[in-house]
Design a protein around this motif. Structure first.
Motif, PDB file in Angstrom:
ATOM      1  N   ASP A 106     -37.978  -4.528  -9.749  1.00 33.56           N
ATOM      2  CA  ASP A 106     -37.831  -4.800  -8.322  1.00 33.56           C
ATOM      3  C   ASP A 106     -38.575  -3.771  -7.488  1.00 33.56           C
ATOM      4  OD1 ASP A 106     -36.254  -7.151  -8.344  1.00 33.56           O
ATOM      5  OD2 ASP A 106     -34.464  -5.980  -8.790  1.00 33.56           O
ATOM      6  N   PHE A 107     -38.490  -2.502  -7.897  1.00 29.85           N
ATOM      7  CA  PHE A 107     -39.238  -1.464  -7.191  1.00 29.85           C
ATOM      8  C   PHE A 107     -40.725  -1.790  -7.197  1.00 29.85           C
ATOM      9  CE2 PHE A 107     -41.667   2.461  -7.048  1.00 29.85           C
ATOM     10  CZ  PHE A 107     -41.097   3.137  -5.972  1.00 29.85           C
ATOM     11  N   ASN A 108     -41.254  -2.103  -8.376  1.00 27.30           N
ATOM     12  CA  ASN A 108     -42.680  -2.409  -8.496  1.00 27.30           C
ATOM     13  C   ASN A 108     -43.062  -3.631  -7.675  1.00 27.30           C
ATOM     14  OD1 ASN A 108     -42.877  -0.280 -10.272  1.00 27.30           O
ATOM     15  ND2 ASN A 108     -42.935  -1.561 -12.114  1.00 27.30           N
ATOM     16  N   GLU A 109     -42.208  -4.660  -7.713  1.00 18.93           N
ATOM     17  CA  GLU A 109     -42.527  -5.887  -6.987  1.00 18.93           C
ATOM     18  C   GLU A 109     -42.538  -5.657  -5.483  1.00 18.93           C
ATOM     19  OE1 GLU A 109     -41.376 -10.625  -6.919  1.00 18.93           O
ATOM     20  OE2 GLU A 109     -39.829  -9.188  -7.540  1.00 18.93           O
ATOM     21  N   ASN A 110     -41.578  -4.896  -4.982  1.00 19.97           N
ATOM     22  CA  ASN A 110     -41.533  -4.648  -3.542  1.00 19.97           C
ATOM     23  C   ASN A 110     -42.701  -3.790  -3.069  1.00 19.97           C
ATOM     24  OD1 ASN A 110     -39.205  -6.030  -2.340  1.00 19.97           O
ATOM     25  ND2 ASN A 110     -38.016  -4.843  -3.820  1.00 19.97           N
ATOM     26  N   ILE A 111     -43.080  -2.808  -3.873  1.00 16.91           N
ATOM     27  CA  ILE A 111     -44.266  -2.018  -3.530  1.00 16.91           C
ATOM     28  C   ILE A 111     -45.493  -2.918  -3.507  1.00 16.91           C
ATOM     29  CG2 ILE A 111     -45.791  -0.134  -4.237  1.00 16.91           C
ATOM     30  CD1 ILE A 111     -43.115   0.850  -3.196  1.00 16.91           C
ATOM     31  N   TYR A 166     -38.582   1.604   0.649  1.00 16.61           N
ATOM     32  CA  TYR A 166     -39.019   1.790   2.034  1.00 16.61           C
ATOM     33  C   TYR A 166     -39.751   3.119   2.197  1.00 16.61           C
ATOM     34  CZ  TYR A 166     -38.619   1.715   7.167  1.00 16.61           C
ATOM     35  OH  TYR A 166     -38.877   1.712   8.526  1.00 16.61           O
ATOM     36  N   ALA A 167     -39.166   4.177   1.628  1.00 15.50           N
ATOM     37  CA  ALA A 167     -39.792   5.497   1.723  1.00 15.50           C
ATOM     38  C   ALA A 167     -41.169   5.502   1.070  1.00 15.50           C
ATOM     39  CB  ALA A 167     -38.888   6.548   1.074  1.00 15.50           C
ATOM     40  N   ALA A 168     -41.278   4.878  -0.097  1.00 15.63           N
ATOM     41  CA  ALA A 168     -42.559   4.840  -0.802  1.00 15.63           C
ATOM     42  C   ALA A 168     -43.588   4.015  -0.034  1.00 15.63           C
ATOM     43  CB  ALA A 168     -42.357   4.266  -2.208  1.00 15.63           C
ATOM     44  N   ILE A 169     -43.155   2.885   0.494  1.00 14.68           N
ATOM     45  CA  ILE A 169     -44.061   1.991   1.221  1.00 14.68           C
ATOM     46  C   ILE A 169     -44.569   2.651   2.498  1.00 14.68           C
ATOM     47  CG2 ILE A 169     -44.135  -0.142   2.585  1.00 14.68           C
ATOM     48  CD1 ILE A 169     -42.145  -1.271   0.393  1.00 14.68           C
TER      49      ILE A 169
END
Length: 254
Positions: A106-111, A166-169
């Motif tokens: 999920d993390f990878n997909e959202n990024i 959100y922080a990464a994006i």
């Protein structure tokens, strides 16, 4: 009017920020191409924001920013645009879980969905500029949490969190925007960002009180508090402002 004669693309125009931005840009004299995925939702949100959806100054275009071919076709077909604002925030159904509950997939997909679509949008804006060589201002919407780490204490006594995605994006978006500005390296093509603090959207009262203590008095922002900085960056008042990130947060990040 600061934007008289301009033609501006607003991606994510059916969102909380996007709809009110369309209204503001049109009030400042701009013609607007409003992009979103669902025409009915887009029109409803625009009308709720006070936009005359039948105005000759408004064009609604339905595009999924995750569809590369559709985005490329749009920029190949549109003419005379002078700027663009990306307010879109695509994410999957599992977005927003607490840190230990986030699956890597999920993390990878959202990024990929969010930062990837932002990359595509910026790339096509740059290609559009290279084709026509007319002055172009691109504004991306980052966040105060693209600049500072989260203040997790303000989420206590609520079910809320500050999503790690959100922080990464948002931090990645700041650096990616500057990359694009430097890569094109032309004063006529400007890429800047506005990073708002928290925007009021009927959050829990405990959160609102805790958040306000971290500001100089305003607390959560209204959407209208952010729009002036975007208009400034789109206008000739900021002709040589390039690669910059304007933080609008009433001191939250201090």
């Amino acid at each position: 009017m600061m934007l008289e004669g301009q033609k501006i693309v607003v991606a994510g125009a059916g969102g909380l920020l996007g709809a009110q931005l369309v209204h503001k840009l049109m009030a400042q004299g701009a013609a607007v191409i409003a992009i979103d995925r669902d025409l009915k939702v887009l029109n409803d949100k625009l009308e709720n924001a006070g936009v005359d959806i039948h105005s000759h100054a408004l064009q609604a275009v339905i595009i999924d920013l995750l569809d590369e071919s559709a985005v490329v076709r749009f920029f190949d077909s549109v003419e005379n645009i002078t700027g663009a604002v990306n307010c879109a925030y695509p994410r999957n159904k599992n977005y927003g879980k607490h840190f230990y509950e986030v699956a890597q997939g999920d993390f990878n997909e959202n990024i990929s969905m969010n930062l990837g679509s932002s990359f595509l949008f910026m790339q096509q804006c740059a290609r559009y500029f290279e084709k026509y060589q007319n002055a172009f201002s691109l504004v991306n919407i980052s966040s105060v949490y693209g600049v500072i780490p989260p203040k997790f204490s303000i989420y206590e006594n609520t079910k809320m969190t500050m999503p790690v995605e959100y922080a990464a994006i948002k931090s990645g978006l700041i650096h990616l925007s500057r990359y694009v500005a430097k890569y094109v390296a032309n004063s006529k093509f400007r890429v800047n960002l506005v990073s708002p603090g928290g925007i009021f959207d009927h959050q829990p009262e405990d959160f609102l009180k805790a958040y306000k203590k971290e500001t100089l008095g305003k607390g959560m922002l209204d959407v209208s508090d952010v729009l002036g900085s975007i208009v400034f960056l789109l206008s000739s008042m900021s002709d040589f402002v390039n690669g910059q990130n304007i933080v609008v947060d009433d001191g939250f990040s201090m």
